[in-house]
Enzyme design. Structure first.
Site, short mmCIF file in Angstrom:
data_model
loop_
_atom_site.label_atom_id
_atom_site.label_comp_id
_atom_site.label_asym_id
_atom_site.label_seq_id
_atom_site.Cartn_x
_atom_site.Cartn_y
_atom_site.Cartn_z
N SER A 169 0.84 -1.20 0.00
CA SER A 169 0.00 0.00 0.00
C SER A 169 0.88 1.25 0.00
CB SER A 169 -0.95 -0.04 1.20
OG SER A 169 -1.93 0.95 1.10
N ASP A 176 -5.73 -2.88 -2.93
CA ASP A 176 -4.70 -2.72 -1.91
C ASP A 176 -4.07 -4.05 -1.48
OD1 ASP A 176 -3.26 -2.13 0.46
OD2 ASP A 176 -4.59 -0.45 0.89
#
Length: 239
Positions: free
Chosen positions: A65, A214
């Site tokens: 991320s 993500d």
């Protein structure tokens, strides 16, 4: 003394490798960025070299991320084949761009809009972030990073993780994606940013599709996916 790094095509190169692992966490990425800025400044003092960079001292740098974004920033090459960003510049990057990536609306109307959007799609459209990353990384691809990187994502079509790495990018042209696409994918936190879809074309002309969200869905701390690369770290540094 600065260590001489070489590409690690397989674990036959040895078991002693150093790994920098950077967690996800959205705007909290400013925390590891601050730590890395301090570490880099200390390395510069030890080496008496103001051009020393984090990427010079780790065999593998992994990030999920926002950690994947930091990983790309400190390993992407500039025109002189040196890291595109110094660690200290990443703190300023977060301070400057986060308010535009996650714009805050009026206190009362913004709360209502957020409630509605949480039911209909992601809270933010991600356009500013997408354009920013494409501008910063340009046409740099995974196989060009200055240190071996590992960036996990999750493919919502295949319902399984897709882990991008420099090693695989050099071995498999279908996984040699643009760094900007990898970063947009690994940072596409569900409910906040939309999934990211793109294609790569292998050397044989075969097209491969990706539909990513993500990487924190599978490994917010990328330490836990490192063994899948067949590299056995001796020492690991965490956020």
């Amino acid at each position: 003394m600065k260590r001489t790094k070489s590409f690690l095509p397989s674990p036959l190169y040895g078991n002693v490798i150093t790994v920098l692992s950077i967690d996800g966490g959205g705007v909290r990425g400013i925390i590891p960025a601050t730590i890395l800025a301090f570490l880099e400044s200390e390395l510069q003092k030890v080496e008496d070299d103001k051009n020393a960079r984090i990427a010079d001292y780790f065999d593998v740098i992994a990030g999920t991320s926002t950690g994947g974004l930091i990983t790309a920033m400190i390993t992407a090459p500039d025109r002189n084949k040196r890291p595109l960003f110094a660690a200290k510049d990443i703190v300023d990057f977060y301070l400057q761009h986060c308010p535009l990536i996650f714009p805050q609306r009026h206190k009362h109307t913004g709360h209502l809009i957020s409630k509605v959007k949480s039911l209909t799609g992601p809270k933010y459209d991600g356009k500013y972030l997408h354009n920013l990353l494409r501008e910063k990384f340009g046409d740099v691809r995974l196989n060009q990073t200055l240190a071996n990187v590992i960036i996990p994502t999750f493919d919502i079509n295949r319902l399984q993780p897709t882990v991008f790495s420099t090693y695989e990018g050099k071995r498999n042209s279908s996984l040699n994606a643009l760094l900007s696409d990898v970063c947009i994918g690994t940072s596409a936190a569900p409910t906040y940013l939309p999934p990211h879809s793109f294609e790569t074309k292998a050397s044989n002309g075969q097209v491969k599709e990706f539909h990513l969200i993500d990487g924190g869905v599978v490994a917010n701390n990328p330490k836990f996916i490192t063994p899948q690369t067949n590299l056995q770290p001796k020492s690991t540094f965490f956020k």
